[in-house]
Design a protein around this motif. Structure first.
Motif, PDB file in Angstrom:
ATOM      1  N   ARG A   1       0.792  -1.509   0.041  1.00 59.96           N
ATOM      2  CA  ARG A   1       0.052  -0.035  -0.258  1.00 59.96           C
ATOM      3  C   ARG A   1       0.955   1.445   0.092  1.00 59.96           C
ATOM      4  O   ARG A   1       0.561   2.271  -0.610  1.00 59.96           O
ATOM      5  N   ARG A   2       1.917   1.197   0.644  1.00 57.93           N
ATOM      6  CA  ARG A   2       2.707   2.320   0.699  1.00 57.93           C
ATOM      7  C   ARG A   2       3.593   2.792  -0.463  1.00 57.93           C
ATOM      8  O   ARG A   2       3.707   3.741  -1.066  1.00 57.93           O
ATOM      9  N   GLN A   3       3.976   1.608  -0.971  1.00 53.39           N
ATOM     10  CA  GLN A   3       4.570   1.746  -2.427  1.00 53.39           C
ATOM     11  C   GLN A   3       3.615   2.235  -3.426  1.00 53.39           C
ATOM     12  O   GLN A   3       4.016   3.072  -4.446  1.00 53.39           O
ATOM     13  N   ARG A   4       2.304   1.767  -3.376  1.00 54.45           N
ATOM     14  CA  ARG A   4       1.157   2.293  -4.621  1.00 54.45           C
ATOM     15  C   ARG A   4       0.991   3.824  -4.279  1.00 54.45           C
ATOM     16  O   ARG A   4       0.715   4.603  -5.170  1.00 54.45           O
ATOM     17  N   ALA A   5       1.033   4.072  -2.959  1.00 58.44           N
ATOM     18  CA  ALA A   5       0.902   5.716  -2.756  1.00 58.44           C
ATOM     19  C   ALA A   5       1.908   6.576  -2.954  1.00 58.44           C
ATOM     20  O   ALA A   5       1.720   7.661  -3.506  1.00 58.44           O
ATOM     21  N   SER A   6       3.262   5.882  -2.735  1.00 55.35           N
ATOM     22  CA  SER A   6       4.320   6.596  -3.210  1.00 55.35           C
ATOM     23  C   SER A   6       4.304   6.824  -4.947  1.00 55.35           C
ATOM     24  O   SER A   6       4.744   7.784  -5.373  1.00 55.35           O
ATOM     25  N   ASP A   7       3.849   5.774  -5.470  1.00 58.21           N
ATOM     26  CA  ASP A   7       3.736   5.908  -7.127  1.00 58.21           C
ATOM     27  C   ASP A   7       2.780   6.843  -7.540  1.00 58.21           C
ATOM     28  O   ASP A   7       2.954   7.464  -8.347  1.00 58.21           O
ATOM     29  N   LYS A   8       1.661   6.740  -6.741  1.00 57.71           N
ATOM     30  CA  LYS A   8       0.600   7.929  -7.197  1.00 57.71           C
ATOM     31  C   LYS A   8       1.265   9.346  -6.929  1.00 57.71           C
ATOM     32  O   LYS A   8       1.141  10.371  -7.625  1.00 57.71           O
ATOM     33  N   THR A   9       1.898   9.621  -5.796  1.00 58.61           N
ATOM     34  CA  THR A   9       2.565  10.858  -5.366  1.00 58.61           C
ATOM     35  C   THR A   9       3.203  11.263  -6.533  1.00 58.61           C
ATOM     36  O   THR A   9       3.490  12.254  -6.845  1.00 58.61           O
ATOM     37  N   PHE A  10       4.397  10.548  -6.976  1.00 58.90           N
ATOM     38  CA  PHE A  10       5.293  10.712  -8.053  1.00 58.90           C
ATOM     39  C   PHE A  10       4.571  10.990  -9.155  1.00 58.90           C
ATOM     40  O   PHE A  10       4.980  12.016 -10.007  1.00 58.90           O
ATOM     41  N   LYS A  11       3.629  10.308  -9.738  1.00 61.91           N
ATOM     42  CA  LYS A  11       2.833  10.674 -10.821  1.00 61.91           C
ATOM     43  C   LYS A  11       2.226  12.033 -10.891  1.00 61.91           C
ATOM     44  O   LYS A  11       2.308  12.642 -11.790  1.00 61.91           O
ATOM     45  N   LEU A  12       1.458  12.161  -9.515  1.00 61.50           N
ATOM     46  CA  LEU A  12       1.095  13.527  -9.436  1.00 61.50           C
ATOM     47  C   LEU A  12       2.084  14.868  -9.559  1.00 61.50           C
ATOM     48  O   LEU A  12       1.657  15.771 -10.053  1.00 61.50           O
ATOM     49  N   GLY A  13       3.110  14.536  -8.938  1.00 60.49           N
ATOM     50  CA  GLY A  13       4.202  15.643  -9.030  1.00 60.49           C
ATOM     51  C   GLY A  13       4.992  15.720 -10.041  1.00 60.49           C
ATOM     52  O   GLY A  13       5.501  16.679 -10.434  1.00 60.49           O
ATOM     53  N   GLU A  14       4.829  14.715 -11.077  1.00 60.44           N
ATOM     54  CA  GLU A  14       5.409  14.742 -12.131  1.00 60.44           C
ATOM     55  C   GLU A  14       4.955  15.289 -13.276  1.00 60.44           C
ATOM     56  O   GLU A  14       5.433  15.781 -14.569  1.00 60.44           O
ATOM     57  N   LYS A  15       3.395  15.864 -13.095  1.00 64.98           N
ATOM     58  CA  LYS A  15       2.819  16.551 -14.261  1.00 64.98           C
ATOM     59  C   LYS A  15       3.558  17.975 -14.094  1.00 64.98           C
ATOM     60  O   LYS A  15       3.843  18.470 -13.285  1.00 64.98           O
ATOM     61  N   PRO A  16       3.388  18.714 -15.561  1.00 69.56           N
ATOM     62  CA  PRO A  16       3.689  19.937 -15.711  1.00 69.56           C
ATOM     63  C   PRO A  16       3.006  21.140 -14.732  1.00 69.56           C
ATOM     64  O   PRO A  16       3.934  21.840 -14.112  1.00 69.56           O
ATOM     65  N   LYS A  17       1.915  20.630 -14.597  1.00 69.70           N
ATOM     66  CA  LYS A  17       1.199  21.696 -13.550  1.00 69.70           C
ATOM     67  C   LYS A  17       0.376  20.801 -12.538  1.00 69.70           C
ATOM     68  O   LYS A  17      -0.783  20.451 -12.794  1.00 69.70           O
ATOM     69  N   PRO A  18       1.241  20.492 -11.492  1.00 68.04           N
ATOM     70  CA  PRO A  18       0.442  19.537 -10.782  1.00 68.04           C
ATOM     71  C   PRO A  18      -0.650  20.287  -9.781  1.00 68.04           C
ATOM     72  O   PRO A  18      -0.730  21.397  -9.603  1.00 68.04           O
ATOM     73  N   ASP A  19      -1.855  19.479  -9.586  1.00 69.13           N
ATOM     74  CA  ASP A  19      -2.792  19.852  -8.787  1.00 69.13           C
ATOM     75  C   ASP A  19      -2.384  19.924  -7.255  1.00 69.13           C
ATOM     76  O   ASP A  19      -2.357  18.812  -6.658  1.00 69.13           O
ATOM     77  N   LEU A  20      -2.066  21.044  -6.727  1.00 71.88           N
ATOM     78  CA  LEU A  20      -1.271  21.051  -5.583  1.00 71.88           C
ATOM     79  C   LEU A  20      -1.971  20.749  -4.132  1.00 71.88           C
ATOM     80  O   LEU A  20      -1.506  19.757  -3.528  1.00 71.88           O
ATOM     81  N   PRO A  21      -3.342  20.720  -4.183  1.00 70.62           N
ATOM     82  CA  PRO A  21      -4.010  20.150  -3.224  1.00 70.62           C
ATOM     83  C   PRO A  21      -4.062  18.713  -3.152  1.00 70.62           C
ATOM     84  O   PRO A  21      -4.000  17.968  -2.388  1.00 70.62           O
ATOM     85  N   ARG A  22      -4.200  18.230  -4.261  1.00 67.17           N
ATOM     86  CA  ARG A  22      -4.235  16.643  -4.549  1.00 67.17           C
ATOM     87  C   ARG A  22      -2.900  16.179  -4.360  1.00 67.17           C
ATOM     88  O   ARG A  22      -2.785  15.138  -3.700  1.00 67.17           O
ATOM     89  N   LEU A  23      -1.989  16.799  -4.582  1.00 67.53           N
ATOM     90  CA  LEU A  23      -0.663  16.313  -4.334  1.00 67.53           C
ATOM     91  C   LEU A  23      -0.261  16.523  -2.990  1.00 67.53           C
ATOM     92  O   LEU A  23       0.249  15.270  -2.586  1.00 67.53           O
ATOM     93  N   ARG A  24      -0.783  17.454  -2.249  1.00 69.66           N
ATOM     94  CA  ARG A  24      -0.675  17.523  -0.773  1.00 69.66           C
ATOM     95  C   ARG A  24      -1.342  16.378  -0.039  1.00 69.66           C
ATOM     96  O   ARG A  24      -0.980  15.629   0.694  1.00 69.66           O
ATOM     97  N   LYS A  25      -2.310  15.975  -0.747  1.00 66.24           N
ATOM     98  CA  LYS A  25      -3.197  14.945  -0.008  1.00 66.24           C
ATOM     99  C   LYS A  25      -2.544  13.654  -0.134  1.00 66.24           C
ATOM    100  O   LYS A  25      -2.400  12.895   0.811  1.00 66.24           O
ATOM    101  N   ALA A  26      -2.026  13.273  -1.339  1.00 67.71           N
ATOM    102  CA  ALA A  26      -1.310  12.308  -1.814  1.00 67.71           C
ATOM    103  C   ALA A  26      -0.106  11.969  -1.000  1.00 67.71           C
ATOM    104  O   ALA A  26       0.145  10.855  -0.314  1.00 67.71           O
ATOM    105  N   GLU A  27       0.607  13.440  -0.838  1.00 71.17           N
ATOM    106  CA  GLU A  27       1.812  13.076   0.143  1.00 71.17           C
ATOM    107  C   GLU A  27       1.523  12.714   1.546  1.00 71.17           C
ATOM    108  O   GLU A  27       2.212  12.030   2.375  1.00 71.17           O
ATOM    109  N   ALA A  28       0.317  13.210   2.179  1.00 73.49           N
ATOM    110  CA  ALA A  28       0.057  13.024   3.536  1.00 73.49           C
ATOM    111  C   ALA A  28      -0.411  11.567   3.688  1.00 73.49           C
ATOM    112  O   ALA A  28       0.057  10.738   4.465  1.00 73.49           O
ATOM    113  N   ARG A  29      -1.037  11.014   2.679  1.00 73.78           N
ATOM    114  CA  ARG A  29      -1.471   9.472   2.708  1.00 73.78           C
ATOM    115  C   ARG A  29      -0.302   8.762   2.500  1.00 73.78           C
ATOM    116  O   ARG A  29      -0.318   7.716   3.143  1.00 73.78           O
ATOM    117  N   GLU A  30       0.814   9.049   1.707  1.00 75.83           N
ATOM    118  CA  GLU A  30       1.885   8.328   1.636  1.00 75.83           C
ATOM    119  C   GLU A  30       2.754   8.428   2.979  1.00 75.83           C
ATOM    120  O   GLU A  30       3.299   7.109   3.342  1.00 75.83           O
TER     121      GLU A  30
END
Length: 108
Positions: free
Chosen positions: A21-50
């Motif tokens: 579960r940790r690895q999947r959350a980490s992958d999701k966070t990476f993908k969100l942060g990799e976007k040219p214009k990341p959705d910051l609230p979504r990225l913060r939420k993903a980081e908190a979950r990770e």
């Protein structure tokens, strides 16, 4: 599997599930942060979950090393976990070695 290793194998299963579960959350966070214009609230939420899932995996890791191995199969499972979750800090290495030594001493 030795009857005495039941708790150890339950702890190992919990750890591997938590780590997945940790690895999947980490992958999701990476993908969100990799976007040219990341959705910051979504990225913060993903980081908190990770972070939360990482803490759960860490607690599960410690429970494995507190559980006693009563057979060679249990010791082998612990050795495989050490290879899976390769750590480089001295404190974690000491926890691992103390646990394995205590298991061997308890078998005698």
């Amino acid at each position: 599997m030795a009857k005495g290793d039941d708790k150890l194998f339950r702890c190992l299963a919990e750890f591997y599930a938590a780590d997945e579960r940790r690895q999947r959350a980490s992958d999701k966070t990476f993908k969100l942060g990799e976007k040219p214009k990341p959705d910051l609230p979504r990225l913060r939420k993903a980081e908190a979950r990770e972070e939360k899932l990482s803490a759960k995996a860490d607690r599960a890791w410690y429970r494995v090393w507190k559980a006693r191995a009563t057979s060679l199969k249990g010791l082998t499972a612990k050795a495989n976990l050490r290879r899976h979750w390769n750590l480089e800090d001295e404190e974690s290495e000491m926890i691992i070695y103390k646990s394995i030594i205590a298991d061997i001493e308890a078998m005698n």
